[in-house]
Write a protein that holds these residues in place. Structure first.
Motif, short mmCIF file in Angstrom:
data_model
loop_
_atom_site.label_atom_id
_atom_site.label_comp_id
_atom_site.label_asym_id
_atom_site.label_seq_id
_atom_site.Cartn_x
_atom_site.Cartn_y
_atom_site.Cartn_z
N GLY A 1 -0.86 -13.34 5.78
CA GLY A 1 -1.73 -12.44 5.03
C GLY A 1 -1.45 -12.63 3.55
O GLY A 1 -0.31 -12.87 3.15
N ASP A 2 -2.47 -12.55 2.73
CA ASP A 2 -2.28 -12.75 1.29
C ASP A 2 -2.08 -11.46 0.53
O ASP A 2 -1.73 -11.47 -0.64
CB ASP A 2 -3.49 -13.48 0.71
N ASN A 3 -2.31 -10.34 1.17
CA ASN A 3 -2.32 -9.06 0.47
C ASN A 3 -0.98 -8.34 0.61
O ASN A 3 -0.57 -7.97 1.70
CB ASN A 3 -3.43 -8.16 1.01
N ILE A 4 -0.30 -8.15 -0.50
CA ILE A 4 0.92 -7.35 -0.54
C ILE A 4 0.77 -6.32 -1.65
O ILE A 4 0.51 -6.67 -2.79
CB ILE A 4 2.17 -8.21 -0.79
N THR A 5 0.88 -5.05 -1.28
CA THR A 5 0.81 -3.95 -2.24
C THR A 5 2.16 -3.24 -2.22
O THR A 5 2.66 -2.88 -1.15
CB THR A 5 -0.31 -2.96 -1.87
N VAL A 6 2.76 -3.05 -3.39
CA VAL A 6 4.09 -2.45 -3.48
C VAL A 6 3.96 -1.07 -4.12
O VAL A 6 3.65 -0.96 -5.31
CB VAL A 6 5.04 -3.34 -4.30
N GLY A 7 4.18 -0.03 -3.32
CA GLY A 7 4.08 1.33 -3.82
C GLY A 7 5.40 1.84 -4.35
O GLY A 7 6.35 1.08 -4.57
N ASN A 8 5.47 3.16 -4.50
CA ASN A 8 6.67 3.77 -5.03
C ASN A 8 7.83 3.70 -4.04
O ASN A 8 8.96 3.40 -4.40
CB ASN A 8 6.39 5.23 -5.41
N ASP A 9 7.53 3.96 -2.77
CA ASP A 9 8.56 3.95 -1.72
C ASP A 9 8.22 3.04 -0.56
O ASP A 9 9.00 2.94 0.39
CB ASP A 9 8.78 5.37 -1.19
N HIS A 10 7.05 2.41 -0.60
CA HIS A 10 6.59 1.63 0.54
C HIS A 10 6.00 0.30 0.09
O HIS A 10 5.58 0.14 -1.05
CB HIS A 10 5.54 2.41 1.35
N VAL A 11 5.96 -0.63 1.03
CA VAL A 11 5.29 -1.92 0.85
C VAL A 11 4.22 -2.03 1.92
O VAL A 11 4.47 -1.73 3.09
CB VAL A 11 6.29 -3.10 0.96
N PHE A 12 3.02 -2.46 1.53
CA PHE A 12 1.89 -2.53 2.45
C PHE A 12 1.45 -3.97 2.61
O PHE A 12 1.24 -4.69 1.62
CB PHE A 12 0.73 -1.67 1.93
N LEU A 13 1.31 -4.39 3.86
CA LEU A 13 0.88 -5.74 4.18
C LEU A 13 -0.49 -5.67 4.86
O LEU A 13 -0.68 -4.88 5.79
CB LEU A 13 1.86 -6.43 5.13
N ALA A 14 -1.42 -6.48 4.41
CA ALA A 14 -2.71 -6.63 5.09
C ALA A 14 -2.65 -7.96 5.83
O ALA A 14 -2.68 -9.03 5.23
CB ALA A 14 -3.86 -6.60 4.09
N ASN B 1 -10.72 -7.33 -1.37
CA ASN B 1 -9.83 -6.91 -2.44
C ASN B 1 -8.49 -6.47 -1.89
O ASN B 1 -8.38 -6.07 -0.73
CB ASN B 1 -10.45 -5.74 -3.22
N PHE B 2 -7.47 -6.50 -2.72
CA PHE B 2 -6.18 -5.99 -2.33
C PHE B 2 -6.26 -4.47 -2.18
O PHE B 2 -6.89 -3.79 -2.99
CB PHE B 2 -5.14 -6.29 -3.41
N PRO B 3 -5.62 -3.89 -1.15
CA PRO B 3 -5.49 -2.43 -1.13
C PRO B 3 -4.72 -1.95 -2.36
O PRO B 3 -3.90 -2.66 -2.91
CB PRO B 3 -4.69 -2.18 0.16
N ILE B 4 -5.02 -0.73 -2.78
CA ILE B 4 -4.39 -0.15 -3.96
C ILE B 4 -3.63 1.10 -3.54
O ILE B 4 -4.17 1.95 -2.83
CB ILE B 4 -5.42 0.21 -5.03
N ALA B 5 -2.37 1.23 -3.96
CA ALA B 5 -1.54 2.38 -3.59
C ALA B 5 -1.44 3.36 -4.75
O ALA B 5 -1.33 2.97 -5.91
CB ALA B 5 -0.15 1.91 -3.18
N PRO C 1 0.70 7.43 -5.32
CA PRO C 1 1.93 8.00 -4.76
C PRO C 1 1.85 8.43 -3.30
O PRO C 1 2.82 8.31 -2.57
CB PRO C 1 2.20 9.19 -5.69
N ASP C 2 0.68 8.91 -2.85
CA ASP C 2 0.60 9.39 -1.47
C ASP C 2 -0.58 8.85 -0.69
O ASP C 2 -0.78 9.24 0.46
CB ASP C 2 0.56 10.92 -1.44
N LYS C 3 -1.34 7.94 -1.28
CA LYS C 3 -2.53 7.42 -0.59
C LYS C 3 -2.67 5.92 -0.81
O LYS C 3 -2.21 5.38 -1.81
CB LYS C 3 -3.80 8.14 -1.08
N LEU C 4 -3.34 5.28 0.16
CA LEU C 4 -3.65 3.86 0.07
C LEU C 4 -5.17 3.72 0.12
O LEU C 4 -5.82 4.24 1.03
CB LEU C 4 -3.01 3.09 1.23
N VAL C 5 -5.74 3.04 -0.88
CA VAL C 5 -7.18 2.81 -0.95
C VAL C 5 -7.47 1.41 -0.43
O VAL C 5 -6.92 0.43 -0.93
CB VAL C 5 -7.71 2.97 -2.39
N VAL C 6 -8.32 1.33 0.61
CA VAL C 6 -8.59 0.06 1.28
C VAL C 6 -10.09 -0.21 1.20
O VAL C 6 -10.91 0.69 1.43
CB VAL C 6 -8.15 0.10 2.75
N PHE C 7 -10.46 -1.44 0.91
CA PHE C 7 -11.85 -1.82 0.74
C PHE C 7 -12.32 -2.65 1.92
O PHE C 7 -11.63 -3.58 2.34
CB PHE C 7 -12.04 -2.61 -0.56
#
Length: 377
Positions: free
Chosen positions: A260-273, A307-311, A313-319
């Protein structure tokens, strides 16, 4: 906000659990690169005869100013320190700076094509910013060589440039004055390389005989740690890696089933698509140790996320996927990070989403390829 310097796609802003449409407008033209700050939203519309840089009032959607761009081709745009930086990718390749408050042109850089006359035709790949430096990457069309060019954000002066004989990631991740790239090397294990953004010297190299397969894929950097995907050479399985830039060691690794090419790094979490045959799966990892917190399959028939998901503090926006890739409508989702559950979705008018979203004081701004702009709050 478009591509933050670390490529983390994390923004420290609060958004509603149930955003309502504040305003929307259709300009009837393709648009791209929605950026927001100073109570204004900025974007480019691309009519067949001319391209126009526009500025809207965030509260009302009313036009604040517009200026015609002096070219039909464009590639990227950055908003920084009350200025807009637009790169002209045509026969001439120049960086142009505009005043964000009134749209006046402040300066134009030299044409950089003459700096790389010894290689084939170049195409712009990506642009990013670190401190007062605008860093641009270009690729040789039909070849493997890539070019890095760094401008002074104050006056457009070219500070340094270099050519590398291998593929690199399109968008560098920049932190503490270093621009990090993943590489794709044919005759040796792939590396992660960092260049000093002031002078172009190599200031960081990660090379591990048991890790390769970075392949010029996207990477993110946050608080001295690099997040990317690669392959372990002992089992040839795919992993998400967290690598310390100070100790140059792997902090944690998390095995994934597919690339997967999408990596989103939040405040406390990492999100992989992650791409699956049945569609996309969003996996949430604990940022400290890489352990899975939750995994959520998306109900998309396509396995493509535009598009990459966007994080936040408490939500993940996915397109949702491009409509031309599926018969399903174009949409945007909000996922609760704590539970991994979808809490909101909206159908949008368009075939594709124009470079994700921007945020301003709780507002979400989203554009589509049909020239439709939405503001939710």
């Amino acid at each position: 906000m478009n591509q933050d310097s670390g490529n983390t796609r994390y923004y420290d802003c609060e958004i509603s659990d149930n955003p309502q449409e504040v305003w929307s407008q259709g300009i009837g033209l393709p648009l791209n690169y929605i950026l927001a700050d100073y109570e204004r939203a900025f974007y480019i519309d691309a009519a067949p005869s001319e391209h126009t840089l526009r500025c809207l009032d965030v509260e009302s959607g009313d036009l604040y100013w517009k200026t015609t761009l002096p070219f039909l081709g464009y590639y990227d745009m950055i908003l920084y320190e009350e200025k807009l930086y637009v790169f002209k990718d045509g026969e001439e390749k120049t960086l142009i700076c505009y005043d964000a408050h009134d749209g006046s042109m402040l300066w134009t850089s030299e044409d950089i094509t003459e700096l790389f006359s010894g290689i084939g035709s170049l195409m712009a790949n990506g642009m990013n910013r670190g401190d007062d430096r605008i860093l641009l990457t270009l690729g040789e069309m039909g070849g493997e060589r890539n070019v890095i060019c760094v401008f002074d954000a104050n006056n457009g002066e070219v500070l340094w440039h270099k050519t590398v004989d291998y593929h690199i990631s399109l968008y560098p991740a920049i932190e503490n004055g270093v621009a990090y790239f993943t590489t794709f090397l044919w005759e040796e294990n792939d590396k992660i390389i960092g260049y000093d953004i002031d002078n172009g010297t190599t200031s960081y190299v990660y090379s591990n005989p048991n890790v390769s397969g970075f392949n010029g894929r996207q990477l993110a950097v946050s608080d001295g740690k690099i997040y990317t995907q690669g392959q372990r050479m002992d089992d040839y399985e795919t992993y998400a890696f967290c690598i310390s830039t100070t100790s140059n060691t792997i902090v944690w690794q998390h095995e994934v089933d597919r690339w997967g090419d999408n990596i989103t790094v939040g405040n406390d979490h990492v999100f992989l698509a992650i791409y699956e045959m049945r569609g996309q799966i969003i996996t949430c990892l604990d940022k400290s140790n890489g352990r899975e917190v939750w995994s959520m399959p998306l109900d998309f028939s396509s396995n493509v996320l535009r598009n990459f998901p966007i994080a936040t503090p408490d939500k993940l926006v996915v397109f949702g996927p491009p409509q031309y890739d599926t018969e399903e409508p174009l949409r945007v989702l909000i996922i609760d990070i704590a539970s991994g559950e979808e809490i909101w979705r909206k159908i949008l008018d368009g075939n594709d989403i124009a470079r994700g979203a921007s945020f301003f004081e709780g507002k979400i701004l989203i554009g589509t390829d049909r020239g439709k702009i939405y503001c939710f709050e």
